[in-house]
Design an enzyme around this catalytic site. Structure first.
Site, PDB file in Angstrom:
ATOM      1  N   ARG B 653     -32.846  20.042  16.552  1.00 10.97           N
ATOM      2  CA  ARG B 653     -32.181  19.974  17.854  1.00 10.97           C
ATOM      3  C   ARG B 653     -31.408  21.268  18.090  1.00 10.97           C
ATOM      4  O   ARG B 653     -30.799  21.811  17.167  1.00 10.97           O
ATOM      5  CB  ARG B 653     -31.223  18.787  17.838  1.00 10.97           C
ATOM      6  CG  ARG B 653     -30.517  18.530  19.147  1.00 10.97           C
ATOM      7  CD  ARG B 653     -29.503  17.406  18.957  1.00 10.97           C
ATOM      8  NE  ARG B 653     -28.815  17.085  20.187  1.00 10.97           N
ATOM      9  CZ  ARG B 653     -27.620  16.513  20.234  1.00 10.97           C
ATOM     10  NH1 ARG B 653     -27.019  16.178  19.102  1.00 10.97           N
ATOM     11  NH2 ARG B 653     -27.041  16.248  21.385  1.00 10.97           N
ATOM     12  N   GLU B 730     -31.337  32.925  10.915  1.00 16.11           N
ATOM     13  CA  GLU B 730     -32.120  33.728   9.977  1.00 16.11           C
ATOM     14  C   GLU B 730     -33.613  33.672  10.296  1.00 16.11           C
ATOM     15  O   GLU B 730     -34.334  34.649  10.139  1.00 16.11           O
ATOM     16  CB  GLU B 730     -31.908  33.218   8.537  1.00 16.11           C
ATOM     17  CG  GLU B 730     -30.447  33.051   8.135  1.00 16.11           C
ATOM     18  CD  GLU B 730     -29.852  34.289   7.489  1.00 16.11           C
ATOM     19  OE1 GLU B 730     -30.453  35.368   7.611  1.00 16.11           O
ATOM     20  OE2 GLU B 730     -28.772  34.168   6.876  1.00 16.11           O
TER      21      GLU B 730
END
Lengths: 331, 763
Positions: B653, B730
């Site tokens: 989400r 990342e």
């Protein structure tokens, strides 16, 4: 940055007189001076600010020549409609150089006098040996990382590349530098390193670049500046070519051609052998390819073991050939 | 001190979790009103400048500082001879060696660019000028310039990082189709827009440090331990960070120098690390080599993966860049072997740089898979789907959520991958060779306990307070959304205060662990605050709700009401007035109930001791992505331009899609730089990184970046985090470089196996 005295010149004469003082450097746009001061290469005792000299930023152009004042901003020349029409290669060499912010500040005179990006030249704290900075101290670049170093015009004393784009375009079109008391062709203005790499131009103490004049020509009107580099913007050329072409009425025979190279030589490099090989010949893929190869006559690459620069010897002729084909309608 | 006066805009729906609220602090930043660490105005400030070594290895014999000390404005020169009285601090996991002195200006030089001397003067300009007068005499020792240096050798095998299952060598030998290749990446650097540095001030034994920090509490602990003072006596202030990318997670030696100088001088000291010094004051991404062998059936069913990786480290610490990090989890494979080595060289210890480990690892495996697809004459997308990992073959656990298949299929549809011609060099536009490439990426879900405080004020404002930081990823914004939704107030009422080690502790902003961890803490705190408000309203003798007979109340849009609607309804501000309270303050954390002691809490906020990896529970939890790239390669010049990109992500989400998309694109842009431009050039003679400035170390410009379409295919993953998100920061970069390298191969037929793909490699 060490302390320096600052004075503002209100005329060319005043500036030239002030520049006779020991340790004097001129300030125009400041983009090069500040850069060199920060890395410890430029350490002026006296800064002579010439940026307020009235009228020195003028750009004028007629059917015979363009005259550009030393203080004209790179962006002003790059965007000048008459320059764009008469000397597209010159306008392009400027708009492909630096960044918009730098072009808005940097001047034409300062642009010509910008100094090499050789990392050994720009790191005096680490690399004491640099014949440009300290004559006779040696060359740290030899045996170092040389991907961006020159293949033409080098000597055993210096292999630093002249970084500018504008001078490359100017040298192709026989531009002349006005030094106030005398005028010198741009080609002769710059010096190859030889055994005096510290002498980069013929300019002497008390002289300054007042302006640049450019004779118009059919080749200059049909010209282009092709700059090749890994990054799309804000990088110096891996190889570049300023090329102008005039064809005979037959549309294929070369009447006049101008070729100069950037990013590969120790000074702005006029490739006259390429020009001579094409004049009077039909412009074809074959003649272009053969002639472009001549641009690398005398080229010397650094060893591949140190990330060498041999690729420039392959690349530069391709850049020249592409520019010629584009102008000649062969592409 | 008010450190942030946030601006908010957007609709009410934008203020909820999942809304596209604009960046809270955006206006402050673009108008120059956000104050960064090197900008805090302080009286009587002195300026420190570092002098760094110009040799790669050896010993400082002497420092001649006489001329510098005599120079104008100079207050202090610190050399390796000065005993600063510092002690070594704990490592990331809180382990500390006893009685180990710490010398931030060492006598033994271990790399070129190590800080040796500091000059402190009245002005920065004076300090710089005096620093040029420092003369250091060295006794040089032999050095290893980089891992290509013949003296570097094979390095050390790190047994703990070996991963094996099945019999990979045997299965490889038995495979009908095999490929094997070596892939290399160079040293890469963070080059954050804001260079490193700090402003330090002592007030008696109390130390305040303004320093950009991805982890204020961890940094505070290091300073406290270096200087032998109580943790509570150190304050790290870092409300704004101009980019970190992994480089600002911990205190660094130059920080100790500045703080020691401030102590000696009895005045505040500012130390700005110059741009060239940023290349050696902390480590970038290590250079890596990895060899990958793949075995498959003729039908393209993967039989074996054999991976052998190595990365540079320093001579004084083993820091592995884990080139085997993504290799085991991307594909279904029954036989696997990975070994990792570190090769000590004379360089600063490398560090974490966006997508550490996973990034170079994905470059290797995703290039190798493309090579296998080519050898099999199979579409690289088809090969990936054919070997889709139904569970985590490394841990043996099921995935929590893994929508990589959806990322591949939806990404390929948006890109138009079906129109790809298989043969390399088969698509062109004039002189431009066109290639389409695909690369997948992944990053683990990492979590750490965090805490937060919420203050509901009589003024009507709600403050969300945490020591967590925002370096541009959107912490301010998503915490406001989280609190507004859970508490039942309007986003416009919420203020967020972050970036201060005196505030409640939090996970580090690294490893993509902050958002999931801190939203969990804020959510818990906001729920508790709402319950306290309701309790107050039901029970306080002066509350108008006391006699309503209601057993619960509703808080919504900043009002508290009876659920049925026929009773009192008032703002939280009016409620606090009615009951005579100025504020209601609630603090909660997400530590386990049996770890709530003061020591537990302090350790949790200042070490990695309680960080949880992706397979510590019953499932294996990761973010996933697939990048589809089009490149145009000039056939004469070898120049590569990325002309089109579609990237599909499964990050669970999204708390704020606008922030997330920005992070994804940022990661992708860094990946384009990594693929095509970025490379630390090391002089083999003195091991110096010579392109140590942003003119010569190239990162992409706007002109290098095409429109980048990003797609979310994730579903909420409530095992991964309280609010269902997985990490986003990342993963964006992971898989970009191989996607580009694969596209370059498709365009040119030439496989470049060492980054960056510069023009001479394609000529």
């Amino acid at each position: 940055m060490r302390d320096f005295s600052y004075s503002r010149a209100s005329s060319i004469e005043e500036a030239r007189k002030a520049a006779l003082q020991a340790g004097a450097m001129m300030l125009a746009g400041g983009t090069t001076l500040l850069d060199l001061a920060k890395c410890g290469v430029g350490e002026p005792d006296q800064v002579i600010d010439i940026s307020h000299i009235i009228g020195l930023d003028a750009i004028s152009i007629d059917e015979r020549a363009a005259t550009i004042g030393a203080l004209a901003k790179m962006s002003a020349v790059a965007d000048h409609p008459a320059v764009l029409a008469a000397f597209p290669a010159v306008a392009q060499s400027l708009s492909l150089a630096a960044s918009q912010q730098l072009r808005n500040m940097a001047t034409i005179g300062g642009n010509l006098l910008q100094r090499t990006r050789c990392p050994y030249f720009r790191d005096p704290a680490t690399f004491a040996a640099c014949n440009k900075r300290e004559p006779g101290s040696g060359c740290s670049a030899l045996g170092g990382v040389t991907r961006n170093h020159a293949v033409l015009g080098t000597s055993e004393h210096c292999i630093a590349t002249y970084p500018g784009d504008l001078a490359t375009a100017l040298v192709a079109f026989d531009a002349v530098v006005d030094l106030g008391g005398r005028s010198v062709s741009v080609e002769d203005f710059f010096l190859a390193p030889g055994d005096t790499p510290d002498r980069e131009t013929v300019i002497t103490p008390g002289e300054m670049i007042v302006g640049v004049s450019l004779p118009t020509s059919a080749a200059a009107r049909n010209s282009t500046y092709l700059k090749v580099r890994d990054r799309q913007s804000y990088e110096f050329a891996a190889a570049s070519a300023a090329v102008g072409l005039e064809l005979e009425a037959d549309g294929k025979t070369v009447r006049d051609v101008r070729v100069a190279l950037g990013g590969v030589a120790t000074k702005p490099w006029r490739a006259r052998e390429v020009e001579q090989a094409l004049i009077g010949k039909a412009l074809t893929d074959e003649t272009v390819t053969a002639a472009a190869r001549l641009s690398m006559n005398g080229a010397v690459a650094q060893p591949a073991s140190s990330g060498g620069n041999h690729y420039k010897i392959e690349l530069a002729p391709r850049v020249v050939a592409r520019a010629l084909r584009t102008l000649g309608g062969l592409a | 001190m008010t450190i942030l006066e946030p601006r908010k805009h957007g609709s009410a729906a934008d203020g909820m979790v999942g809304g596209r609220l604009s960046r809270f602090e955006g206006e402050l930043k673009i108008t120059g009103n956000a104050t960064y660490a090197l900008e805090y105005p302080l009286e009587n400030l002195a300026h420190a400048v570092l002098v760094q070594s110009t040799i790669a290895a050896g010993r400082v014999v002497s420092v001649d500082a006489a001329a510098a000390r005599a120079a104008a404005g100079v207050l202090l020169v610190l050399t390796p001879e000065d005993e600063l009285g510092l002690m070594t601090a704990s490592d990331w996991f809180g382990n500390r060696s006893e009685n180990q002195p710490f010398h931030p200006l060492p006598k033994v030089v271990r790399y070129n660019g190590e800080s040796i001397v500091a000059v402190i003067a009245e002005s920065r300009e004076q300090a710089i000028e005096a620093a040029k007068l420092i003369r250091i005499t060295y006794e040089e020792a032999p050095a290893v310039a980089d891992m290509d240096d013949p003296k570097a050798g094979e390095g050390k095998l790190l047994d703990a990082m070996t991963v094996e299952w099945g019999d990979a060598e045997k299965a490889l030998a038995a495979s009908a189709v095999r490929i094997e290749a070596e892939y290399r990446t160079p040293r890469e650097y963070h080059v954050a827009m804001e260079p490193h540095g700090l402003t330090a001030q002592w007030d008696g034994d109390q130390l305040t440090v303004w320093e950009p920090s991805q982890w204020t509490h961890g940094m505070a602990r290091t300073y406290a331990e270096w200087f032998g003072i109580a943790l509570d006596d150190v304050r790290i202030v870092s409300p704004f960070i101009g980019g970190g990318f992994g480089s600002k997670g911990g205190a660094l030696a130059y920080g100790a120098v500045a703080v020691a100088a401030a102590k000696k001088l009895g005045r505040p000291v500012r130390l700005a690390v110059s741009r060239p010094q940023n290349f050696t004051s902390y480590g970038g991404r290590a250079a890596t080599h990895q060899t990958i062998a793949l075995g498959a059936t003729q039908e393209g069913v993967l039989q074996a993966i054999v991976h052998r990786g190595a990365s540079e480290t320093s001579t004084y610490m083993d820091y592995p860049e884990q080139t085997g990090a993504a290799t085991p989890i991307l594909y279904k494979v029954e036989n696997f072997s990975s070994q990792t080595r570190v090769v000590p060289v004379n360089a600063v210890t490398p560090g974490a740089l966006r997508g550490p480990g996973k990034n170079p690892s994905a470059y290797g495996i995703e290039s190798a898979i493309d090579e296998l697809a080519h050898k099999l004459s199979m579409d690289p997308l088809e090969l990936r789907l054919k070997n889709y990992a139904d569970h985590d073959y490394q841990s043996g656990k099921p995935w929590s959520t893994r929508r990589l298949r959806e990322a591949l299929t939806e990404g390929s549809a948006a890109f138009g991958w079906a129109g790809r011609r298989h043969e390399p060099r088969s698509m062109r536009d004039g002189k431009a060779l066109i290639g389409w490439g695909l690369g997948c990426g992944t990053f683990p879900v990492i979590r750490a306990p965090s805490s937060a405080m919420i203050r509901v004020l009589r003024s009507g404002r709600v403050e969300v307070v945490s020591g967590a930081i925002d370096m541009g990823q959107g912490t301010y914004t998503i915490l406001a959304q989280t609190a507004a939704e859970a508490l039942g107030v309007s986003i416009d009422q919420v203020d967020v205060v972050l970036g201060d080690s005196r505030l409640p502790g939090s996970a580090i902003a690294g490893g993509s662990m902050l958002a999931g961890s801190i939203t969990g803490a804020v959510h818990k705190t906001a729920n508790a605050a709402r319950e306290e408000i309701v309790g107050l309203a039901l029970n306080d003798p002066n509350s108008p709700f006391r006699d309503t007979g209601a057993n619960t109340l509703v808080v919504s849009e900043g009002r508290i009401s009876v659920a049925s609607g026929d009773g009192p309804s008032m703002t939280l501000s009016d409620l606090l007035s009615a009951v005579g309270r100025d504020a209601l303050e609630v603090t909660r954390n997400t530590l386990p109930d049996d770890a709530q002691s003061a020591t537990d809490r302090s350790n949790a906020w200042t070490s990695m001791g309680r960080v949880q990896g992706p397979t510590m529970g019953d499932t294996s939890m990761h973010s996933w992505c697939a990048h589809f790239v089009e490149v145009r390669v000039d056939e004469d010049f070898g120049t590569v331009r990325v002309s089109r990109m579609v990237s599909a992500f499964d990050c669970g989400r999204l708390y704020n899609p606008k922030m997330v998309e920005s992070q994804w694109r940022g990661g992708i842009i860094m990946g384009i730089g990594q693929a095509l431009l970025e490379e630390g050039l090391v002089d083999p003679r003195n091991a110096r990184t010579i392109n140590n400035n942003v003119g010569d170390y190239l990162v992409p410009t706007n002109s290098d970046i095409p429109d980048i379409e990003v797609i979310s295919v994730g579903v909420p993953d409530y095992e991964a985090s309280a609010l269902g998100g997985k990490g986003v920061g990342e993963v964006g970069i992971v898989g970009v470089a191989p996607a580009i390298a694969n596209a370059v191969f498709h365009a040119t037929g030439k496989r470049v196996r060492d980054l960056p793909i510069t023009l001479e490699k394609l000529m």
